[in-house]
Motif scaffolding. Sequence first.
Motif, PDB file in Angstrom:
ATOM      1  N   PHE A  23      11.889 -18.417  -0.007  1.00 36.66           N
ATOM      2  CA  PHE A  23      12.790 -17.263  -0.073  1.00 36.66           C
ATOM      3  C   PHE A  23      13.785 -17.457  -1.212  1.00 36.66           C
ATOM      4  CE2 PHE A  23      16.371 -14.953   2.452  1.00 36.66           C
ATOM      5  CZ  PHE A  23      16.216 -13.813   1.682  1.00 36.66           C
ATOM      6  N   ALA A  24      14.344 -18.652  -1.338  1.00 36.01           N
ATOM      7  CA  ALA A  24      15.342 -18.918  -2.375  1.00 36.01           C
ATOM      8  C   ALA A  24      14.753 -18.721  -3.772  1.00 36.01           C
ATOM      9  CB  ALA A  24      15.896 -20.333  -2.222  1.00 36.01           C
ATOM     10  N   ALA A  25      13.532 -19.206  -3.981  1.00 29.12           N
ATOM     11  CA  ALA A  25      12.888 -19.041  -5.291  1.00 29.12           C
ATOM     12  C   ALA A  25      12.696 -17.569  -5.617  1.00 29.12           C
ATOM     13  CB  ALA A  25      11.547 -19.771  -5.313  1.00 29.12           C
ATOM     14  N   GLN A  26      12.328 -16.783  -4.610  1.00 32.47           N
ATOM     15  CA  GLN A  26      12.117 -15.354  -4.829  1.00 32.47           C
ATOM     16  C   GLN A  26      13.424 -14.629  -5.146  1.00 32.47           C
ATOM     17  OE1 GLN A  26      10.016 -14.484  -1.156  1.00 32.47           O
ATOM     18  NE2 GLN A  26       8.047 -14.586  -2.178  1.00 32.47           N
ATOM     19  N   VAL A  27      14.495 -14.987  -4.455  1.00 29.17           N
ATOM     20  CA  VAL A  27      15.801 -14.384  -4.743  1.00 29.17           C
ATOM     21  C   VAL A  27      16.250 -14.761  -6.152  1.00 29.17           C
ATOM     22  CG1 VAL A  27      18.242 -14.362  -4.083  1.00 29.17           C
ATOM     23  CG2 VAL A  27      16.482 -14.240  -2.309  1.00 29.17           C
ATOM     24  N   ALA A  28      15.977 -16.014  -6.543  1.00 32.77           N
ATOM     25  CA  ALA A  28      16.356 -16.465  -7.882  1.00 32.77           C
ATOM     26  C   ALA A  28      15.601 -15.709  -8.970  1.00 32.77           C
ATOM     27  CB  ALA A  28      16.094 -17.966  -8.019  1.00 32.77           C
ATOM     28  N   GLU A  29      14.365 -15.302  -8.669  1.00 29.90           N
ATOM     29  CA  GLU A  29      13.523 -14.624  -9.665  1.00 29.90           C
ATOM     30  C   GLU A  29      13.976 -13.202  -9.950  1.00 29.90           C
ATOM     31  OE1 GLU A  29       9.539 -14.938  -8.209  1.00 29.90           O
ATOM     32  OE2 GLU A  29       9.457 -17.102  -8.546  1.00 29.90           O
ATOM     33  N   GLY A  30      14.598 -12.539  -8.979  1.00 32.88           N
ATOM     34  CA  GLY A  30      15.048 -11.170  -9.207  1.00 32.88           C
ATOM     35  C   GLY A  30      15.099 -10.370  -7.924  1.00 32.88           C
ATOM     36  N   SER A  31      15.535  -9.131  -8.039  1.00 31.66           N
ATOM     37  CA  SER A  31      15.751  -8.298  -6.855  1.00 31.66           C
ATOM     38  C   SER A  31      14.447  -7.678  -6.365  1.00 31.66           C
ATOM     39  CB  SER A  31      16.757  -7.187  -7.178  1.00 31.66           C
ATOM     40  OG  SER A  31      16.250  -6.358  -8.213  1.00 31.66           O
ATOM     41  N   VAL A  50       9.792  -9.817   2.890  1.00 33.50           N
ATOM     42  CA  VAL A  50       8.996 -10.088   4.090  1.00 33.50           C
ATOM     43  C   VAL A  50       8.847 -11.605   4.198  1.00 33.50           C
ATOM     44  CG1 VAL A  50       6.826  -9.657   5.296  1.00 33.50           C
ATOM     45  CG2 VAL A  50       7.768  -7.906   3.773  1.00 33.50           C
ATOM     46  N   LEU A  51       9.363 -12.168   5.293  1.00 37.26           N
ATOM     47  CA  LEU A  51       9.476 -13.616   5.397  1.00 37.26           C
ATOM     48  C   LEU A  51       8.801 -14.153   6.651  1.00 37.26           C
ATOM     49  CD1 LEU A  51      13.280 -13.861   4.577  1.00 37.26           C
ATOM     50  CD2 LEU A  51      11.400 -14.386   3.003  1.00 37.26           C
ATOM     51  N   GLU A  52       7.949 -15.143   6.466  1.00 38.21           N
ATOM     52  CA  GLU A  52       7.517 -15.945   7.603  1.00 38.21           C
ATOM     53  C   GLU A  52       8.578 -17.018   7.807  1.00 38.21           C
ATOM     54  OE1 GLU A  52       4.408 -19.507   8.481  1.00 38.21           O
ATOM     55  OE2 GLU A  52       3.516 -17.694   7.625  1.00 38.21           O
ATOM     56  N   VAL A  53       9.076 -17.147   9.041  1.00 37.19           N
ATOM     57  CA  VAL A  53      10.100 -18.157   9.299  1.00 37.19           C
ATOM     58  C   VAL A  53       9.675 -19.042  10.471  1.00 37.19           C
ATOM     59  CG1 VAL A  53      11.995 -16.827   8.311  1.00 37.19           C
ATOM     60  CG2 VAL A  53      11.489 -16.575  10.724  1.00 37.19           C
ATOM     61  N   SER A  54       9.905 -20.335  10.320  1.00 34.91           N
ATOM     62  CA  SER A  54       9.547 -21.302  11.354  1.00 34.91           C
ATOM     63  C   SER A  54      10.761 -21.643  12.203  1.00 34.91           C
ATOM     64  CB  SER A  54       9.016 -22.581  10.701  1.00 34.91           C
ATOM     65  OG  SER A  54      10.081 -23.256  10.038  1.00 34.91           O
ATOM     66  N   GLU A  76       0.827  -1.211   0.000  1.00 37.05           N
ATOM     67  CA  GLU A  76       0.000   0.000   0.000  1.00 37.05           C
ATOM     68  C   GLU A  76       0.856   1.254   0.000  1.00 37.05           C
ATOM     69  OE1 GLU A  76      -3.741   0.195   0.155  1.00 37.05           O
ATOM     70  OE2 GLU A  76      -3.109  -1.653  -0.835  1.00 37.05           O
ATOM     71  N   ALA A  77       2.081   1.143   0.556  1.00 39.73           N
ATOM     72  CA  ALA A  77       3.005   2.277   0.583  1.00 39.73           C
ATOM     73  C   ALA A  77       3.803   2.402  -0.715  1.00 39.73           C
ATOM     74  CB  ALA A  77       3.968   2.130   1.759  1.00 39.73           C
ATOM     75  N   GLY A  78       3.563   1.476  -1.640  1.00 43.36           N
ATOM     76  CA  GLY A  78       4.224   1.544  -2.943  1.00 43.36           C
ATOM     77  C   GLY A  78       5.636   0.995  -2.957  1.00 43.36           C
ATOM     78  N   LEU A  79       5.988   0.202  -1.960  1.00 44.70           N
ATOM     79  CA  LEU A  79       7.339  -0.354  -1.897  1.00 44.70           C
ATOM     80  C   LEU A  79       7.443  -1.619  -2.756  1.00 44.70           C
ATOM     81  CD1 LEU A  79       8.047   0.051   1.937  1.00 44.70           C
ATOM     82  CD2 LEU A  79       8.633   1.611   0.078  1.00 44.70           C
ATOM     83  N   GLU A  80       8.656  -1.902  -3.199  1.00 37.08           N
ATOM     84  CA  GLU A  80       8.919  -3.099  -4.001  1.00 37.08           C
ATOM     85  C   GLU A  80       9.313  -4.225  -3.043  1.00 37.08           C
ATOM     86  OE1 GLU A  80      12.046  -4.639  -7.431  1.00 37.08           O
ATOM     87  OE2 GLU A  80      12.452  -2.831  -6.255  1.00 37.08           O
ATOM     88  N   LEU A  81       8.551  -5.320  -3.024  1.00 38.19           N
ATOM     89  CA  LEU A  81       8.790  -6.361  -2.028  1.00 38.19           C
ATOM     90  C   LEU A  81       8.314  -7.707  -2.506  1.00 38.19           C
ATOM     91  CD1 LEU A  81       5.978  -6.647   0.510  1.00 38.19           C
ATOM     92  CD2 LEU A  81       5.946  -4.688  -1.027  1.00 38.19           C
ATOM     93  N   THR A  82       8.747  -8.737  -1.773  1.00 37.84           N
ATOM     94  CA  THR A  82       8.187 -10.073  -1.928  1.00 37.84           C
ATOM     95  C   THR A  82       7.742 -10.547  -0.546  1.00 37.84           C
ATOM     96  OG1 THR A  82      10.369 -11.116  -1.624  1.00 37.84           O
ATOM     97  CG2 THR A  82       9.664 -10.673  -3.887  1.00 37.84           C
ATOM     98  N   VAL A  83       6.760 -11.433  -0.528  1.00 35.19           N
ATOM     99  CA  VAL A  83       6.273 -12.049   0.709  1.00 35.19           C
ATOM    100  C   VAL A  83       6.374 -13.553   0.537  1.00 35.19           C
ATOM    101  CG1 VAL A  83       4.295 -12.358   2.252  1.00 35.19           C
ATOM    102  CG2 VAL A  83       4.688 -10.132   1.178  1.00 35.19           C
ATOM    103  N   GLY A  84       7.080 -14.210   1.426  1.00 38.68           N
ATOM    104  CA  GLY A  84       7.237 -15.656   1.269  1.00 38.68           C
ATOM    105  C   GLY A  84       7.909 -16.290   2.467  1.00 38.68           C
ATOM    106  N   GLY A  85       8.765 -17.256   2.193  1.00 34.69           N
ATOM    107  CA  GLY A  85       9.424 -17.999   3.270  1.00 34.69           C
ATOM    108  C   GLY A  85       8.661 -19.261   3.589  1.00 34.69           C
ATOM    109  N   ASN A  86       8.076 -19.293   4.771  1.00 34.94           N
ATOM    110  CA  ASN A  86       7.305 -20.462   5.196  1.00 34.94           C
ATOM    111  C   ASN A  86       5.896 -20.476   4.603  1.00 34.94           C
ATOM    112  OD1 ASN A  86       7.389 -22.855   6.837  1.00 34.94           O
ATOM    113  ND2 ASN A  86       5.966 -21.883   8.250  1.00 34.94           N
ATOM    114  N   ILE A  87       5.502 -19.393   3.953  1.00 34.35           N
ATOM    115  CA  ILE A  87       4.236 -19.336   3.221  1.00 34.35           C
ATOM    116  C   ILE A  87       4.522 -18.944   1.776  1.00 34.35           C
ATOM    117  CG2 ILE A  87       2.753 -18.773   5.176  1.00 34.35           C
ATOM    118  CD1 ILE A  87       2.826 -15.829   4.199  1.00 34.35           C
ATOM    119  N   GLY A  88       3.640 -19.328   0.892  1.00 35.71           N
ATOM    120  CA  GLY A  88       3.796 -18.939  -0.507  1.00 35.71           C
ATOM    121  C   GLY A  88       5.083 -19.496  -1.091  1.00 35.71           C
ATOM    122  N   GLU A  89       5.763 -18.673  -1.862  1.00 36.12           N
ATOM    123  CA  GLU A  89       7.018 -19.093  -2.484  1.00 36.12           C
ATOM    124  C   GLU A  89       8.146 -19.118  -1.459  1.00 36.12           C
ATOM    125  OE1 GLU A  89       8.226 -18.339  -6.927  1.00 36.12           O
ATOM    126  OE2 GLU A  89       7.597 -16.476  -6.008  1.00 36.12           O
TER     127      GLU A  89
END
Length: 450
Positions: free
Chosen positions: A147-155, A160-164, A132-145
């Motif tokens: 973290f490694a897949a997101q880093v591989a996809e691009g910067s 924002v990571l959920e971690v177990s 909502e603030a217009g920032l460039e981000l990814t959300v993942g980790g223990n949910i969704g994609e």
Amino acid sequence: MKGLENIHKIVVLGLGRSGVGAAVLAQKHGFDVFVSDGGGGGSAFAKALQEKDISYETGGHSMDKILQADLVVKSPGIPDTVEVIKKIHEAGIQIVSEIEFASRFTEETLIAITGSNGKTTVTSFTGHMLREAGLELTVGGNIGESFAAQVAEGSAQYRVLEVSSFQLDGIDTFKPHIAVLLNITPDHLDRYDYKFENYIASKMRIAMNQDENDYLIYNADDPVIVEAIKKRKIKSRLVPFSLERKLDYGCYLEDNNITITLDNNTISMSTDHLTIKGRHNTANAMAASTTAKLLQIRKETIRQSMQSFQGVEHRLENVLKINKVQYINDSKATNVNATYFALESMEQPTVWIVGGVDKGNDYSELYSLVNRKVKAIVCLGTDNSRIVEAFGNCVEQMVETSSMEDAVRVAYKLSEAGDNVLLSPACASFDLFENYEDRGRQFKNAVRGL
């Protein structure tokens, strides 16, 4: 790439989301990669590796290949006590988790959220505020994609990571700029020698590499967290939040107002328009909004985000906990692949509600997960023959139903304290429902009616 200067061969253990992500990231950076899964491995994940031409095996571990590795990336689901891990340790090969591995490829701002409960909501909520603030981000980790897949996809600007706790067990240099610790209650103790203090230590690892330029947002109402912080030399700046008492620094609730005070800057927002209800969700909103405030997001944006966040409906949505049984709505899982992800995430014995319009599904990739995680199956559909045929030998109890009320009532009887009841149909909904949303709403209404 931090700490990877002398690494050439990488073995990834576990053919799941995190394993595939780690393998793809390693291949992208030119490492020799091999993936080994002791179980059957999910066909969707195997297909992803085939498309990338990454070598893998399922159904066992080739120790001669594994012990040639310079580094092993381990799936969080694999305990340290299994034989393959013991042999890797004996060989002196370093083992890390996927989030540790991914963090070595990025200098981006990491926001890591953990806790025994609520971490998915807070992770999603935080991501919503940043978007909502217009920032460039990814959300993942223990949910969704992963973290490694997101880093591989691009910067991205922010991760924002959920971690177990299982992911944190395998970190070495992983360093979030903002760590969020929501609560710590006894959980997964079978992985921690049935010692609560071991599980606490695992959760506290989220802050172990932070320095004075970083922040640890924590629940000041949780005595376990407060005591754990006292016992450790935490270098990061402590930012408490509390539903119970007023704080000079941090975030607190008073008269239905959330007040955040950071560096002599105070903002206050009413909870009246908070769309996710319940005291625990107020605490979740406080954790997310404190994170946003630390990132200099405007009060108006935070307030609007609190009003517009709808939770994570129909996708592994925690509905209610009744008699210590968690009811989970994953109605959006209209295919086997989606249900695979849902069952993979179950960490307690699960009563699984499944069925609908079969689209020629191949259920075989679910067998190993059902054998490990599902205690009983409730079939929900006008024709349950394919489900009965596919899973009849996997569980001791299977009951056929043809309405949501019946399905939930049967699941209630089959479950006991500590279980999950999961609606994850793996099928289309239009035999008994208008769509998956209607199916999910009927599930929630039936659960609330228990």
